[in-house]
Design a protein around this motif. Structure first.
Motif, PDB file in Angstrom:
ATOM      1  N   ALA A  48     -38.686  -6.113 -34.643  1.00 48.88           N
ATOM      2  CA  ALA A  48     -37.689  -6.979 -35.283  1.00 48.88           C
ATOM      3  C   ALA A  48     -36.656  -7.481 -34.275  1.00 48.88           C
ATOM      4  O   ALA A  48     -36.205  -8.623 -34.339  1.00 48.88           O
ATOM      5  CB  ALA A  48     -37.009  -6.239 -36.421  1.00 48.88           C
ATOM      6  N   ASP A  49     -36.300  -6.627 -33.323  1.00 49.73           N
ATOM      7  CA  ASP A  49     -35.327  -7.033 -32.299  1.00 49.73           C
ATOM      8  C   ASP A  49     -35.838  -8.231 -31.503  1.00 49.73           C
ATOM      9  O   ASP A  49     -35.099  -9.186 -31.231  1.00 49.73           O
ATOM     10  CB  ASP A  49     -35.051  -5.851 -31.361  1.00 49.73           C
ATOM     11  CG  ASP A  49     -34.187  -6.249 -30.175  1.00 49.73           C
ATOM     12  OD1 ASP A  49     -33.052  -6.724 -30.399  1.00 49.73           O
ATOM     13  OD2 ASP A  49     -34.657  -6.114 -29.024  1.00 49.73           O
ATOM     14  N   LEU A  50     -37.128  -8.213 -31.168  1.00 44.83           N
ATOM     15  CA  LEU A  50     -37.705  -9.329 -30.417  1.00 44.83           C
ATOM     16  C   LEU A  50     -37.814 -10.585 -31.282  1.00 44.83           C
ATOM     17  O   LEU A  50     -37.558 -11.695 -30.821  1.00 44.83           O
ATOM     18  CB  LEU A  50     -39.081  -8.929 -29.877  1.00 44.83           C
ATOM     19  CG  LEU A  50     -39.064  -7.828 -28.811  1.00 44.83           C
ATOM     20  CD1 LEU A  50     -40.463  -7.295 -28.561  1.00 44.83           C
ATOM     21  CD2 LEU A  50     -38.454  -8.350 -27.513  1.00 44.83           C
ATOM     22  N   LEU A  51     -38.194 -10.405 -32.540  1.00 42.96           N
ATOM     23  CA  LEU A  51     -38.285 -11.560 -33.431  1.00 42.96           C
ATOM     24  C   LEU A  51     -36.920 -12.202 -33.632  1.00 42.96           C
ATOM     25  O   LEU A  51     -36.793 -13.430 -33.685  1.00 42.96           O
ATOM     26  CB  LEU A  51     -38.875 -11.141 -34.784  1.00 42.96           C
ATOM     27  CG  LEU A  51     -40.304 -10.597 -34.766  1.00 42.96           C
ATOM     28  CD1 LEU A  51     -40.742 -10.242 -36.177  1.00 42.96           C
ATOM     29  CD2 LEU A  51     -41.263 -11.591 -34.141  1.00 42.96           C
ATOM     30  N   ASN A  52     -35.892 -11.377 -33.745  1.00 40.03           N
ATOM     31  CA  ASN A  52     -34.550 -11.913 -33.958  1.00 40.03           C
ATOM     32  C   ASN A  52     -33.984 -12.586 -32.701  1.00 40.03           C
ATOM     33  O   ASN A  52     -33.012 -13.340 -32.787  1.00 40.03           O
ATOM     34  CB  ASN A  52     -33.615 -10.813 -34.450  1.00 40.03           C
ATOM     35  CG  ASN A  52     -33.802 -10.535 -35.936  1.00 40.03           C
ATOM     36  OD1 ASN A  52     -33.789 -11.445 -36.757  1.00 40.03           O
ATOM     37  ND2 ASN A  52     -34.000  -9.271 -36.290  1.00 40.03           N
ATOM     38  N   ARG A  53     -34.610 -12.333 -31.559  1.00 41.41           N
ATOM     39  CA  ARG A  53     -34.188 -13.036 -30.335  1.00 41.41           C
ATOM     40  C   ARG A  53     -34.654 -14.488 -30.338  1.00 41.41           C
ATOM     41  O   ARG A  53     -33.984 -15.357 -29.775  1.00 41.41           O
ATOM     42  CB  ARG A  53     -34.745 -12.322 -29.101  1.00 41.41           C
ATOM     43  CG  ARG A  53     -34.195 -10.919 -28.896  1.00 41.41           C
ATOM     44  CD  ARG A  53     -34.715 -10.316 -27.604  1.00 41.41           C
ATOM     45  NE  ARG A  53     -34.478  -8.879 -27.559  1.00 41.41           N
ATOM     46  CZ  ARG A  53     -34.674  -8.126 -26.476  1.00 41.41           C
ATOM     47  NH1 ARG A  53     -35.102  -8.674 -25.351  1.00 41.41           N
ATOM     48  NH2 ARG A  53     -34.448  -6.825 -26.528  1.00 41.41           N
ATOM     49  N   VAL A  54     -35.809 -14.749 -30.962  1.00 36.36           N
ATOM     50  CA  VAL A  54     -36.302 -16.126 -31.015  1.00 36.36           C
ATOM     51  C   VAL A  54     -35.897 -16.829 -32.317  1.00 36.36           C
ATOM     52  O   VAL A  54     -36.035 -18.042 -32.440  1.00 36.36           O
ATOM     53  CB  VAL A  54     -37.838 -16.197 -30.844  1.00 36.36           C
ATOM     54  CG1 VAL A  54     -38.247 -15.654 -29.491  1.00 36.36           C
ATOM     55  CG2 VAL A  54     -38.560 -15.443 -31.956  1.00 36.36           C
ATOM     56  N   ARG A  55     -35.390 -16.082 -33.273  1.00 36.16           N
ATOM     57  CA  ARG A  55     -34.953 -16.680 -34.539  1.00 36.16           C
ATOM     58  C   ARG A  55     -33.694 -17.510 -34.322  1.00 36.16           C
ATOM     59  O   ARG A  55     -32.706 -17.023 -33.798  1.00 36.16           O
ATOM     60  CB  ARG A  55     -34.652 -15.568 -35.561  1.00 36.16           C
ATOM     61  CG  ARG A  55     -34.171 -16.084 -36.919  1.00 36.16           C
ATOM     62  CD  ARG A  55     -33.802 -14.930 -37.839  1.00 36.16           C
ATOM     63  NE  ARG A  55     -32.604 -14.244 -37.389  1.00 36.16           N
ATOM     64  CZ  ARG A  55     -31.362 -14.577 -37.742  1.00 36.16           C
ATOM     65  NH1 ARG A  55     -31.149 -15.630 -38.539  1.00 36.16           N
ATOM     66  NH2 ARG A  55     -30.331 -13.887 -37.301  1.00 36.16           N
ATOM     67  N   PRO A  56     -33.706 -18.781 -34.729  1.00 33.59           N
ATOM     68  CA  PRO A  56     -32.490 -19.588 -34.593  1.00 33.59           C
ATOM     69  C   PRO A  56     -31.380 -19.047 -35.488  1.00 33.59           C
ATOM     70  O   PRO A  56     -31.631 -18.591 -36.606  1.00 33.59           O
ATOM     71  CB  PRO A  56     -32.933 -20.983 -35.066  1.00 33.59           C
ATOM     72  CG  PRO A  56     -34.421 -20.967 -35.003  1.00 33.59           C
ATOM     73  CD  PRO A  56     -34.833 -19.558 -35.247  1.00 33.59           C
ATOM     74  N   ALA A  57     -30.161 -19.105 -34.999  1.00 34.84           N
ATOM     75  CA  ALA A  57     -29.026 -18.728 -35.836  1.00 34.84           C
ATOM     76  C   ALA A  57     -28.937 -19.687 -37.021  1.00 34.84           C
ATOM     77  O   ALA A  57     -29.272 -20.866 -36.908  1.00 34.84           O
ATOM     78  CB  ALA A  57     -27.739 -18.777 -35.020  1.00 34.84           C
ATOM     79  N   PHE A  58     -28.518 -19.165 -38.165  1.00 35.67           N
ATOM     80  CA  PHE A  58     -28.324 -19.970 -39.380  1.00 35.67           C
ATOM     81  C   PHE A  58     -29.626 -20.605 -39.876  1.00 35.67           C
ATOM     82  O   PHE A  58     -29.616 -21.701 -40.426  1.00 35.67           O
ATOM     83  CB  PHE A  58     -27.270 -21.067 -39.153  1.00 35.67           C
ATOM     84  CG  PHE A  58     -26.023 -20.601 -38.454  1.00 35.67           C
ATOM     85  CD1 PHE A  58     -25.183 -19.675 -39.044  1.00 35.67           C
ATOM     86  CD2 PHE A  58     -25.693 -21.089 -37.196  1.00 35.67           C
ATOM     87  CE1 PHE A  58     -24.033 -19.240 -38.401  1.00 35.67           C
ATOM     88  CE2 PHE A  58     -24.547 -20.664 -36.549  1.00 35.67           C
ATOM     89  CZ  PHE A  58     -23.714 -19.733 -37.157  1.00 35.67           C
ATOM     90  N   ASN A  59     -30.768 -19.951 -39.640  1.00 37.79           N
ATOM     91  CA  ASN A  59     -32.038 -20.558 -40.061  1.00 37.79           C
ATOM     92  C   ASN A  59     -32.258 -20.500 -41.572  1.00 37.79           C
ATOM     93  O   ASN A  59     -33.147 -21.176 -42.089  1.00 37.79           O
ATOM     94  CB  ASN A  59     -33.225 -19.922 -39.324  1.00 37.79           C
ATOM     95  CG  ASN A  59     -33.429 -18.457 -39.680  1.00 37.79           C
ATOM     96  OD1 ASN A  59     -32.454 -17.726 -39.902  1.00 37.79           O
ATOM     97  ND2 ASN A  59     -34.667 -17.999 -39.701  1.00 37.79           N
TER      98      ASN A  59
END
Length: 373
Positions: free
Chosen positions: A255-266
């Motif tokens: 999840a930590d890695l996925l949240n690194r590529v997840r755009p903020a406010f998506n």
């Protein structure tokens, strides 16, 4: 404006992609075909709409839409953590589950690596894989004349394609567009057989519709399998397709890695609020399942009476086989104000995917289909 070809500047994976072709808006179809009062049974939306609690929660957010949404989705994550008995650090929010599937490809695939999935699996898997320049290793589906699960996933075939370069295995349960499913115990054994360098993504977008416990709940296996990711959506049974909210459950390290590529406010503020409220409306989900079960029986019997092939489904749609191209039948149904989904893009040329609607919508579909045939 004169169009110029910029494909020579694009990344190879993007250059070779074919854009997703969505169906036309109902208003445009009605104008084009000169019909009115159309019914849409093409996109697996909930014919009951959305939970009244979810709609009320979304409306309450409208006065504050000038503010950015909560980038971390705090309240929705807290509710999801309680529902699935996982820490909030195990959750990744997406603009629909499509979003988190793309995050997985971005985080774990690159040129020289591979993703494995089934022949008739959800179209996003090959798109996300190709987009990042990785290779798709596709396992043939079970044959159309398989005695129990025609066109379903072949777990043995999937396992045989896993190698040193494999990083992701995508398994939809139930699967779109076939509606087929896997026995939970067999799927669990499959995940346990994978080497540690392979992440298994179990896509449960339609799990709320499954009437049988045989599918299992992959979210309860996360503690046992650190290389497991489970994706869910609010677009189907919860009826929030227009707001686009989905999520992934995984080991916090993933999840930590996925949240690194997840755009903020998506995920926008009304969507966050609606999803949070929808989780608590158990009566709405129960009524959704009841209506879907009745509609499944109504359509299955109707299709069989017309002499058609019906693929077993645990979702809110049926894949129906014909003796002629699905695109031809789709055109004829459109002229009668009935919108369904041809699936030639999956290589299923003689099939239509038909969403289960209300009793009245199902009756109208069957009558129109009888005319066409």
């Amino acid at each position: 404006m004169k169009q110029r070809d910029y494909s020579d500047l694009a990344a190879p994976g993007v250059r070779e992609l074919k854009p997703y072709l969505p169906g036309k808006p109902i208003s445009e179809l009605e104008r084009e075909y000169g019909v009115s009062d159309s019914i849409k049974l093409a996109s697996n939306e909930n014919p009951l709409g959305a939970s009244p609690k979810a709609i009320e929660a979304a409306r309450a957010e409208l006065d504050d839409v000038w503010l950015y949404p909560d980038a971390n989705g705090f309240h929705l994550k807290q509710a999801l953590a309680a529902k699935h008995d996982v820490p909030v650090e195990a959750i990744t929010l997406g603009n629909g589950s499509n979003d988190v599937l793309v995050f997985l490809a971005q985080a774990f695939l690159q040129p020289g690596l591979e993703a494995v999935f089934s022949q008739y699996a959800f179209a996003v898997y090959p798109i996300a894989t190709q987009m990042v320049g990785a290779k798709a290793n596709i396992a043939p589906a079970l044959p159309a004349d398989h005695p129990t699960m025609p066109l379903g996933h072949d777990l043995r075939g999937l396992f045989e394609r896993v190698g040193e370069k494999t990083r992701l295995v995508f398994v939809a349960n139930p699967n779109n567009p076939t509606g087929t499913w896997l026995d939970g115990n067999r799927l669990k054994d499959f995940i346990g057989s994978l080497p540690p360098h392979v992440i298994c993504v179990v896509d449960e977008a339609y799990t709320e519709y499954a009437e049988s416990d045989t599918l299992g709940d992959a979210s309860t296996w996360l503690e046992e399998f650190p290389n497991l990711v489970v994706t869910r959506t609010f677009s189907k049974a919860y009826g929030l397709a227009g707001l686009r909210v989905g999520y992934a459950l995984s080991n916090p390290g993933i999840a930590d890695l996925l949240n690194r590529v997840r755009p903020a406010f998506n995920v926008n503020a009304p969507a966050l609020a609606a999803a949070r409220a929808a989780l608590d409306d158990h009566e709405f989900i129960a009524e959704t399942r009841r209506m879907n079960s009745a509609g499944m029986q109504q359509l299955t019997e109707g299709f069989e009476n017309l002499g058609l092939t019906v693929i077993p489904s645990a979702a809110n749609f049926l894949l129906v086989g014909f003796d002629r191209p699905g695109a031809e039948l789709n055109e004829a149904l459109l002229r009668r104000g009935v919108i369904v989904r041809p699936v030639g893009n999956y290589g299923l040329d003689n099939y239509l995917r038909i969403t289960i609607g209300t009793s009245g919508q199902n009756e109208r579909l069957l009558a129109a289909l009888a005319e066409v045939l």
